[in-house]
Design an enzyme around this catalytic site. Sequence first.
Site, short mmCIF file in Angstrom:
data_model
loop_
_atom_site.label_atom_id
_atom_site.label_comp_id
_atom_site.label_asym_id
_atom_site.label_seq_id
_atom_site.Cartn_x
_atom_site.Cartn_y
_atom_site.Cartn_z
N ASN B 70 0.81 -1.21 0.00
CA ASN B 70 0.00 0.00 0.00
C ASN B 70 0.84 1.25 0.00
OD1 ASN B 70 -0.36 1.89 2.54
ND2 ASN B 70 0.10 -0.16 3.34
N ASN B 128 4.13 7.80 13.89
CA ASN B 128 4.56 7.16 12.66
C ASN B 128 5.77 7.89 12.11
OD1 ASN B 128 4.86 6.00 10.20
ND2 ASN B 128 2.81 6.46 9.44
N CYS B 131 6.75 6.12 7.95
CA CYS B 131 6.02 6.10 6.69
C CYS B 131 7.00 6.41 5.57
CB CYS B 131 4.91 7.13 6.70
SG CYS B 131 4.01 7.13 5.15
N LYS B 166 6.63 4.44 16.55
CA LYS B 166 6.44 3.23 15.75
C LYS B 166 7.66 3.08 14.85
CE LYS B 166 3.01 1.09 12.70
NZ LYS B 166 1.61 1.20 12.24
N ILE B 192 6.00 -3.81 13.58
CA ILE B 192 6.66 -3.06 12.53
C ILE B 192 5.64 -2.37 11.64
CG2 ILE B 192 8.63 -4.62 12.47
CD1 ILE B 192 7.57 -5.79 9.83
N GLY B 244 2.40 -7.03 12.33
CA GLY B 244 3.05 -7.52 11.11
C GLY B 244 2.54 -8.90 10.79
N THR B 267 -3.70 -5.63 8.35
CA THR B 267 -4.28 -6.07 7.09
C THR B 267 -5.36 -7.14 7.26
OG1 THR B 267 -2.16 -5.56 6.10
CG2 THR B 267 -3.64 -6.91 4.79
C1 LIG Z 1 -3.79 0.24 3.98
C2 LIG Z 1 -2.86 0.49 5.11
C3 LIG Z 1 -2.76 1.75 5.69
C4 LIG Z 1 -1.88 2.01 6.73
N1 LIG Z 1 -1.83 3.25 7.28
C5 LIG Z 1 -0.99 3.49 8.33
C6 LIG Z 1 -0.96 4.76 8.98
O1 LIG Z 1 -1.71 5.66 8.65
N2 LIG Z 1 -0.06 4.95 9.99
C7 LIG Z 1 0.77 3.94 10.41
O2 LIG Z 1 1.55 4.15 11.33
N3 LIG Z 1 0.73 2.73 9.85
C8 LIG Z 1 -0.13 2.47 8.82
N4 LIG Z 1 -0.17 1.20 8.25
C9 LIG Z 1 0.71 0.14 8.78
C10 LIG Z 1 -0.03 -0.77 9.76
O3 LIG Z 1 -0.48 -0.05 10.88
C11 LIG Z 1 0.86 -1.94 10.21
O4 LIG Z 1 1.98 -1.41 10.86
C12 LIG Z 1 1.34 -2.79 9.05
O5 LIG Z 1 0.31 -2.92 8.09
C13 LIG Z 1 1.79 -4.19 9.48
O6 LIG Z 1 0.75 -4.92 10.08
P1 LIG Z 1 -0.16 -5.98 9.27
O7 LIG Z 1 0.76 -6.88 8.53
O8 LIG Z 1 -0.97 -6.67 10.32
O9 LIG Z 1 -1.02 -5.19 8.35
C14 LIG Z 1 -1.06 0.96 7.21
C15 LIG Z 1 -1.16 -0.31 6.64
C16 LIG Z 1 -2.03 -0.58 5.62
C17 LIG Z 1 -2.10 -1.96 5.04
#
Ligand SMILES: Cc1cc2nc3c(=O)[nH]c(=O)nc-3n(C[C@H](O)[C@H](O)[C@H](O)COP(=O)(O)O)c2cc1C
Lengths: 304, 304, 262, 262
Positions: B70, B128, B131, B166, B192, B244, B267
């Site tokens: 993403n 964050n 990013c 983070k 992560i 993660g 996710t």
């Molecule tokens: C569509 C999407 C948007 C995200 N937006 C943010 C965000 O705004 N701020 C942030 O710190 N992490 C954001 N993340 C990261 C997630 O919070 C998380 O750290 C990362 O997806 C890993 O976890 P997962 O594998 O369970 O998704 C986003 C992830 C996804 C998939």
Amino acid sequence: MKPDLSTNIGGIRMKNPVMTASGTFGYGPEYADLVDINQLGAIVVKGICLHPTKGNELPRTTEVASGLLNAIGLPGPGVDGFVREYMPFLRTYDTPVVVNIWGKTIEEYAEVAARFDSVPGIAGLEVNVSCPNIKEGSAVFGTDIKMFERVVKAIRSATRLPLIPKLAPNVSDIAEYARCAEACGADAISLINSFPSLAVNLDTRRPILANKTGGLSGPAIKPIALRLVWLAAQAVEIPVVAMGGISCARDALEFLLVGASAVAVGTASFVYPDTALRVAAGIGDFLEKEGIASLSDWVGSIKA
Amino acid sequence: MKPDLSTNIGGIRMKNPVMTASGTFGYGPEYADLVDINQLGAIVVKGICLHPTKGNELPRTTEVASGLLNAIGLPGPGVDGFVREYMPFLRTYDTPVVVNIWGKTIEEYAEVAARFDSVPGIAGLEVNVSCPNIKEGSAVFGTDIKMFERVVKAIRSATRLPLIPKLAPNVSDIAEYARCAEACGADAISLINSFPSLAVNLDTRRPILANKTGGLSGPAIKPIALRLVWLAAQAVEIPVVAMGGISCARDALEFLLVGASAVAVGTASFVYPDTALRVAAGIGDFLEKEGIASLSDWVGSIKA
Amino acid sequence: MQLEQATVIAHAPIQGSYNLLQMRAPGVAARVQPGQFIHVKVPYLEECILRRPFSIFRADGESLSILYKDVGKGTRTLQYLEPGESLSILGPLGHGFPEVSAGHFPVLIAGGYGMAALYLVAQRSPVKGVAFFGGRSAQDILCVPEFEALGWKVLVTTEDGSLGQRGLVTDALDAWWAREGSAHSPELFVCGPGGMLKAAARRAEERNCPAWTSVDNNMGCGVGACLTCVLKVKDGESWTWARACREGPVFNSRDILWEELA
Amino acid sequence: MQLEQATVIAHAPIQGSYNLLQMRAPGVAARVQPGQFIHVKVPYLEECILRRPFSIFRADGESLSILYKDVGKGTRTLQYLEPGESLSILGPLGHGFPEVSAGHFPVLIAGGYGMAALYLVAQRSPVKGVAFFGGRSAQDILCVPEFEALGWKVLVTTEDGSLGQRGLVTDALDAWWAREGSAHSPELFVCGPGGMLKAAARRAEERNCPAWTSVDNNMGCGVGACLTCVLKVKDGESWTWARACREGPVFNSRDILWEELA
Ligand SMILES: Cc1cc2nc3c(=O)[nH]c(=O)nc-3n(C[C@H](O)[C@H](O)[C@H](O)COP(=O)(O)O)c2cc1C
Ligand SMILES: Cc1cc2nc3c(=O)[nH]c(=O)nc-3n(C[C@H](O)[C@H](O)[C@H](O)COP(=O)(O)OP(=O)(O)OC[C@H]3O[C@@H](n4cnc5c(N)ncnc54)[C@H](O)[C@@H]3O)c2cc1C
Ligand SMILES: Cc1cc2nc3c(=O)[nH]c(=O)nc-3n(C[C@H](O)[C@H](O)[C@H](O)COP(=O)(O)OP(=O)(O)OC[C@H]3O[C@@H](n4cnc5c(N)ncnc54)[C@H](O)[C@@H]3O)c2cc1C
Ligand SMILES: Cc1cc2nc3c(=O)[nH]c(=O)nc-3n(C[C@H](O)[C@H](O)[C@H](O)COP(=O)(O)O)c2cc1C
Ligand code: FES
Ligand code: FES
């Protein structure tokens, strides 16, 4: 017209851009019944160091989502054992043999490289600085730019063979390592090695692998590898050999598109032993269909 | 006997250790029909910065093997918009609200943090710094230890709220960042974030995402995340929030085993919106079956 | 050894959680030695990337079959495969069982899928001997009629006594050995869980009789390249790794460092 | 909106690469509005983690069905699903089509799965109007008898002339409009590929008639959380993002920034 797939990786002339990835194709004989080694772009053998080594205890691998975790621990016959047991076999093929080398110290790296310098039939050296299990003191060669520089320089002075440092993927700035390799006289770079990872067993409450951590490979790491290869290829003039999750021609074409001059098939060979050959054929078919006369016209042609 | 699942993340008291991961659960109302927000350990909202932002062009996401890439680009209503539009709704729940914040400069980070300091109903701030799309000059906050230190210090002086930097996953030495956060006064750390990656389209010869690179999330990154969480948890005394690729209770239990005090579901919520609740329930069932009275007895109990 | 696209001929549960999968695979089937295995890519299971190894149960002309137990993702998903569908197999792999030595009496010892793995030994052996099958309960005892039809005597033990004698396979073996062993000059062919292998190996050593044991180490590539499946074998005073997929899965029991086996 | 475990009642190819999947899903089926969709987790496809969105074709009592085309991994794998098996669905999702405005004559314009997406509009509309179906060839024209049975006039165009008139759907629409449009005060309900949506929207604007268009932006979560599916809509002099899954997939054609639609 059949496109021209030949490529030259820092002096290693290959009929097509598809190699085997070190550690995933043994030393050749393992797959010789299944795969015509003459049709490979190059064969890269399992990592070799100075003396015979036993590697890690079991379990050495475990499967994870779309990937494999391994901590084999670099068992091998050592330089002499390798040259004696496998070179006669490998010399019967019309395919460049790239030896992947490693050492426990900078001196060992240099010595292994020096020893191969005079072995007939060796086309080049790939240097594994990124194996998660080798350290000098507390510094890991692949993730400490100063150590990396020292080891590449030492090997460079020890060999005239084409030299391909294999970069560690777990760094913030891959371009820095790519440029450093180039500055130290490397003829090409390769990336990525498997990604340091962990899997645990809830029942035993222990890491699954005997070595605790291992390296993640396979389709799971492809998007990570693709970005790193893209960044590395933009950073240097020397050719880039790309690997990480390649399991079909389209995967390989993606790495070539972002700037790799050759690719290596790793974990996918465990699943379909003929993957490297199918990838090579598929690259040819794709370029032909697109009317692209030569691989070099595709390499790095990404619009971004 | 039901095990005690409560946990305290740097002053944020949670009834169970399962949060939502920022950016994957909207601001709450999106999933409110499907998920009882009162049963979450905490709700972490999508990243907020000072002013309303639009984020990236399309495509913003693409699916990859066992994962999602993403580059949404942090669209959002800004501090005021968020407080006005969503806080009245969020305050109706008996669940801590953690706001994920970001900024384009250190001053902006600090100002966003300061603004939230006085907003009732906010339990903590997750920062964050990782990013892939935010930089100051050429340095990225999350992968340059000096910038990281500056930004965490600046935020620390701007807020009394529990502060959770983070961490970026693409660093060689995660322990260094974890320790730095702790030294700067962070109350916890989380990791992560999604892993910087690339996907390309062979037909257009362009990156698939409008932003070119994006962040990889989902099961593909779980083994990478598990290692980093393990290393970070060993490096600091403050609690670690892990995420993660968590998609079931067993995944969460693995992260808790290696030392996380809480987990976040990202996710996986897109696939099964009730994942966080099922994970929380499953953790309770597992601990009960194993005869473990309290979550804290499981946290960090890995034998390695 | 070859990579072949096999076609499912028949596929059905047979008992308990065991399934019989018969496929047309002329290339592989033609060359099978008893105790060899095939390495199967489970269709529709893309997120599990590795193949799964299964002993070749039967091989007749152009077809071969495996007998497998549902124990995890791969074996669960495999069950969806229907007649007419195709799957990729790699085989025949490894070194299997030798023929019974001249003057020896073949004794088969099997647990779990070991009963399937020993069928070709039983079928192709010029001398028919005795087979000891052990399992937790009746559900776990496979293929008894098939072995009997080949002229073997089958002695069954189950831990819960639901079929045959109650106890462990080694109890029955020991009783038999005490009764008839000395008259026979036994040679053991063993395939089963680690504990059974070790118990059989110990007896073979004590009684100085030849024994062939098939190990079931986890596998990666199946062809000797990845070094996942290794086990420690004796090498003079020291030891070396042997690959279960290449030098094995059948080893002379004397060669294995049993105390080191996982 | 709810998460439901649906059970397959019937599942079969219908024509070309289109398949009809009927399932029992009482919770979702009870609340469907025309133009809404369900978000489907394709069973056995674990390495593709996201759900796939499909318009609800029919909803009768406790059952609902979708009509889907094989275009990729998800829709290929979906076809393995057999009656009796279950699948996870999320729905009904999004904002669908409104009822035809008082005094207006409903005109349906569809391409591809749009014919399925408009069936409930056709069924539930108190006024029966005219439907324009377009596709590349006869294979791509779905459900004509069903719409006729509901009392709609269906005008078919195919690019290759293999069914109905040769040409584009807009050719037929323009001809009809010239002939009968002024008598009717048309209101458009459009679902099809981007080009068809744009062409219909342009005509609606030129002729100042109301038009409802259903977009098919790629989706992630389907519920408004991930911001994958957004499109630009007018916001005074400026624009803002709207989520196809939440504010849409049906939008008033006047609101969409058509030149910006992917
Ligand atoms: C569509 C999407 C948007 C995200 N937006 C943010 C965000 O705004 N701020 C942030 O710190 N992490 C954001 N993340 C990261 C997630 O919070 C998380 O750290 C990362 O997806 C890993 O976890 P997962 O594998 O369970 O998704 C986003 C992830 C996804 C998939
Ligand atoms: C040479 C050889 C021959 C075999 N022959 C047969 C056979 O004829 N019939 C049969 O049913 N099985 C046989 N097996 C075992 C079979 O390969 C495993 O049961 C199978 O790989 C499990 O796959 P899965 O995806 O269902 O399970 P996974 O989800 O991969 O694992 C489920 C559980 O099984 C364990 N497991 C996985 N692989 C093995 C293994 N190789 N040995 C022991 N435990 C394992 C895992 O650790 C886990 O606990 C054989 C194994 C070997 C090495
Ligand atoms: C609201 C909505 C309703 C839909 N209703 C239906 C329906 O009733 N019947 C039907 O057959 N299809 C419908 N679709 C499209 C359907 O969701 C996609 O065809 C499906 O997700 C493709 O999944 P796949 O795994 O087979 O293809 P993938 O392997 O994911 O992709 C295959 C190809 O299709 C393209 N693609 C993927 N998703 C979409 C999409 N959303 N729109 C356009 N192209 C896409 C990809 O870019 C790729 O080129 C709808 C889409 C939306 C957004
Ligand atoms: C079982 C295994 C053993 C490996 N051994 C080596 C090695 O000896 N030397 C080395 O440089 N890389 C080694 N690698 C890394 C691969 O060469 C390759 O860089 C990595 O697996 C990524 O490619 P892939 O995803 O295609 O497998 C090994 C990988 C695997 C899976
Ligand atoms: S399974 Fe790879 S070496 Fe045996
Ligand atoms: S699909 Fe996630 S917001 Fe619309």
